[in-house]
Each structure stands twice: as C-alpha cells, then as structure tokens.
Design an enzyme around this catalytic site. Structure first.
Site, PDB file in Angstrom:
ATOM      1  N   TYR A  67       0.844  -1.188   0.000  1.00 56.09           N
ATOM      2  CA  TYR A  67       0.000   0.000   0.000  1.00 56.09           C
ATOM      3  C   TYR A  67       0.885   1.246   0.000  1.00 56.09           C
ATOM      4  O   TYR A  67       1.403   1.654   1.030  1.00 56.09           O
ATOM      5  CB  TYR A  67      -0.936   0.006   1.206  1.00 56.09           C
ATOM      6  CG  TYR A  67      -1.864  -1.181   1.304  1.00 56.09           C
ATOM      7  CD1 TYR A  67      -2.118  -1.998   0.196  1.00 56.09           C
ATOM      8  CD2 TYR A  67      -2.491  -1.501   2.504  1.00 56.09           C
ATOM      9  CE1 TYR A  67      -2.970  -3.088   0.294  1.00 56.09           C
ATOM     10  CE2 TYR A  67      -3.347  -2.585   2.605  1.00 56.09           C
ATOM     11  CZ  TYR A  67      -3.576  -3.380   1.504  1.00 56.09           C
ATOM     12  OH  TYR A  67      -4.415  -4.461   1.602  1.00 56.09           O
ATOM     13  N   HIS A 134       0.373 -11.907   0.800  1.00 62.57           N
ATOM     14  CA  HIS A 134      -0.646 -11.071   0.160  1.00 62.57           C
ATOM     15  C   HIS A 134      -1.227 -11.740  -1.086  1.00 62.57           C
ATOM     16  O   HIS A 134      -2.436 -11.706  -1.319  1.00 62.57           O
ATOM     17  CB  HIS A 134      -0.024  -9.720  -0.196  1.00 62.57           C
ATOM     18  CG  HIS A 134      -1.007  -8.612  -0.336  1.00 62.57           C
ATOM     19  ND1 HIS A 134      -0.652  -7.293  -0.297  1.00 62.57           N
ATOM     20  CD2 HIS A 134      -2.348  -8.616  -0.506  1.00 62.57           C
ATOM     21  CE1 HIS A 134      -1.724  -6.530  -0.441  1.00 62.57           C
ATOM     22  NE2 HIS A 134      -2.767  -7.316  -0.578  1.00 62.57           N
ATOM     23  N   PHE A 220     -21.878  -0.124  -1.372  1.00 61.97           N
ATOM     24  CA  PHE A 220     -22.983  -0.071  -0.425  1.00 61.97           C
ATOM     25  C   PHE A 220     -22.956   1.196   0.436  1.00 61.97           C
ATOM     26  O   PHE A 220     -23.931   1.499   1.116  1.00 61.97           O
ATOM     27  CB  PHE A 220     -22.992  -1.314   0.470  1.00 61.97           C
ATOM     28  CG  PHE A 220     -23.395  -2.561  -0.265  1.00 61.97           C
ATOM     29  CD1 PHE A 220     -24.653  -2.676  -0.825  1.00 61.97           C
ATOM     30  CD2 PHE A 220     -22.508  -3.613  -0.419  1.00 61.97           C
ATOM     31  CE1 PHE A 220     -25.036  -3.820  -1.519  1.00 61.97           C
ATOM     32  CE2 PHE A 220     -22.880  -4.766  -1.104  1.00 61.97           C
ATOM     33  CZ  PHE A 220     -24.139  -4.863  -1.660  1.00 61.97           C
ATOM     34  N   SER A 221     -21.846   1.915   0.388  1.00 61.84           N
ATOM     35  CA  SER A 221     -21.770   3.180   1.121  1.00 61.84           C
ATOM     36  C   SER A 221     -22.376   4.326   0.328  1.00 61.84           C
ATOM     37  O   SER A 221     -23.090   5.166   0.881  1.00 61.84           O
ATOM     38  CB  SER A 221     -20.306   3.514   1.442  1.00 61.84           C
ATOM     39  OG  SER A 221     -19.684   2.458   2.132  1.00 61.84           O
TER      40      SER A 221
END
Length: 348
Positions: A67, A134, A220-221
């Site tokens: 990240y 990962h 869904f947010s």
C-alpha cells in the site's frame, strides 16, 4: 434515504483462528488512507481516524507493504508511536512488489525475510501480530514460503501466519506446514464465490476469516453514483463491476438493499456490513474508511440484529447476481493460486 444507526456500541472481541489470537470483531482496513482510492489523505487526519478507531474498540488494523508502496505502513508506524502499540492487533502483508514498472508476486524465502524486516522497521515494532502472504507465488511450492514464515514465528518476528486470496488446496498445504491463523478474502453481498469451497475449508481447519471489501469497495456506502466521483488514480475505475454497462444492472442490488435498510432504520452500508457479521463469530470484516463519521456508521452495524427473514431476503437479493468480474483480467486471485508440488522444488 435510510437513517444511520450510530450509538456507543461496545465492540466485541472474537477469537481469530483456533490458536489463541484475539481481535476486535470488526477491523479497520487502512489501504484507502494512502493508496489506490485516489490521492493519499493527509497524515494528521488519518492518524486521528486510527486513534479514534482504537478508542472505540476497533483494534484490528490491516495494512500491507504494497500500500503506497510502504507509505501506509509508515503511517501506521507514526500512529502507533503514541504508546498504543500494545492496544492493537497489527496485520500486514508481503508478496507483491513492483519490478520494472510491473507487479511481481514473490514468495522466495530470502524475499520473505527481507520483506518482514522492512515492515518491522517501517511499523516501528518488534513483532507483527498477523503476517499475511498477500498473493500466492505460483512459481514455487507453498510449503517453501510457509517454511520461512514458520522460522520467523520461531524467532518472534511474527506471531501468527495468514494467507490472502488463496485456494482451498493452497490453504490445506500451507496449514500442514504451520497452522494458518487467518485467511483474508473478499466477501460481501456482491462477492459470494468463496462460500462454496474456501469458507468450508477454513472452518474445517479452524482458520479465522477476514473479509475485505465487505462494503463492495464503497458500493454499499455510496450507491451507483459513486462512479461519478472517482478521483484520478482511483483503481476502481478499472473494475468491471463499476463499468457503466454493468452498473446499470448492479444498481438494482443497492436499491433493494436500501429498501430493507429503510425498514430497519439503518443505512445500506450498515445492513451490508451486518450481513457479513452475521456469517459467524469466526468472521472479522475490515471495512476501510478515512472519515470518523463513516467509522461510527460501521461500528453501528454491530448493533443491528438480522432475523432469519432478513437474511433470507438479503439472500434473495444477492442470488439475483452481479454483472462483471470483481477483478480486471489478469489479476491474481485465489482462483489462480495453486502451486507446484513440493517434490518439484530444489533449493538454490
């Protein structure tokens, strides 16, 4: 629009796996703070979010050396310098590295060790609570990679081993070398393919389940309109399910979930997250957010009680299907994670 359930919910603790690892029943995915969902967010703001999450009882923090790369681990390292390391369960990952402008999956023992040392330094910790592979390196037997991770456990540099996006056969072979504590996988109302083989395998072996993207990467947010607000550099622009021709179909799921959420007095995201929580006490979803308001909403999902009828209705909605693959073509996933037999490997 449905209202939000936001109350001072006490975040329960759960056992993740069968070897004593305990975490908050809901975690915090930290990816979006630093990468992939548009520009990195201001570090002071993100540290406030992390500290607030911990104060509310969300102590399972999930990151990866990929990240950024590296910048998200550095962020968490700064957040944990305030004497709160002992309050959290810290999970990070190795295995994806940029090489000459491309991404390479690597599980070579020397790389595993170097990656672990790098993560320890960036995070500013002596030991990583949960260390995931990962993505699975399909060029060498899984036993080779897990063998090196086992050594790192014995040396105290990591406490528990996890796998991300691993097939059932890969999980079984890895678990035979050293107990796997958790498998991280994408699981939500619109991603159900892990339920046939992988979830049963984890439960058979006593492995905890960590569900990433439980809110369908923001679907869904925010609903189908979120595609209109993707910033430059947001990798979701490349996801098949977010392409306009597929979203025209997929928006029906959001609309039907929203109807139920309105009846329950919650938001669609809380309902979708509660559905994941209701899959079992061996499941820990790790929704990501960069806003305290959204974090409070996510915690509120823990107080939602779904009846058998609620679950059946959501199952009916999910069974209608989603258009588009969850990943672009060529992306590594559990479907392509099988590795060669150990008998084929020769150490160099």
């Amino acid at each position: 629009m449905a209202s939000s359930v936001v109350e001072e919910v006490k975040v329960p603790r759960i056992k993740l796996g069968s070897h004593g690892f305990e975490v908050s029943a809901q975690g915090l995915g930290c990816l979006g703070m630093s990468a992939f969902y548009g520009p990195p967010k201001p570090e002071p703001d993100m540290i406030k979010v992390i500290h607030y999450a911990i104060s509310r009882g969300i102590t399972h923090l999930d990151t990866s050396d990929f990240y950024g790369p590296h910048t998200n681990e550095l962020l968490l390292g700064k957040a944990l310098k305030e004497g709160i390391r002992q309050k959290v369960e810290l999970a990070t990952k190795f295995g994806i590295r940029p090489v000459d402008g491309k991404l390479e999956i690597c599980g070579d023992p020397a790389y595993v060790r170097a990656a672990c040392e790098g993560s320890l330094k960036r995070l500013g910790v002596d030991s990583i609570d949960l260390y995931y592979q990962h993505r699975i390196d399909t060029s060498l037997p899984i036993e080779v990679t897990i063998g090196e991770l086992k050594k790192l456990v014995e040396e105290g540099k990591i406490k528990y081993i996890g796998l991300s996006e691993a097939s059932a056969s890969t999980i079984k072979r890895a678990h035979a070398v050293h107990p796997i504590t958790a498998v991280q996988l994408e699981w939500s109302l619109w991603t159900r393919d892990v339920e046939e083989e992988i979830i049963p395998t984890c439960r058979e072996l006593g492995i905890g389940i960590v569900a990433y993207s439980p809110l369908a990467r923001g679907f869904f947010s925010s609903g189908p309109t979120l595609i209109e607000n993707f910033s430059e550099g947001d990798f979701r622009k490349n996801l098949p399910r977010f392409q306009s021709e597929n979203m025209e179909h997929n928006k029906n799921m959001y609309e039907r979930v929203n109807v139920i959420a309105s009846k329950k007095g919650c938001t669609p995201s809380q309902l979708a997250l509660a559905w994941v929580h209701h899959q079992g006490n061996d499941v820990c979803p790790i929704p990501g957010t960069t806003k305290i308001e959204n974090l409070n909403q996510n915690i509120g999902a823990l107080s939602l009680k779904l009846s058998a009828d609620d679950m059946a209705e959501l199952e009916s909605i999910a069974s209608a299907g989603i258009k588009g693959d969850r990943l672009p073509p060529g992306f590594d996933s559990w479907k392509t994670s099988d590795t060669p037999p150990l008998s084929t490997w020769k150490a160099t």
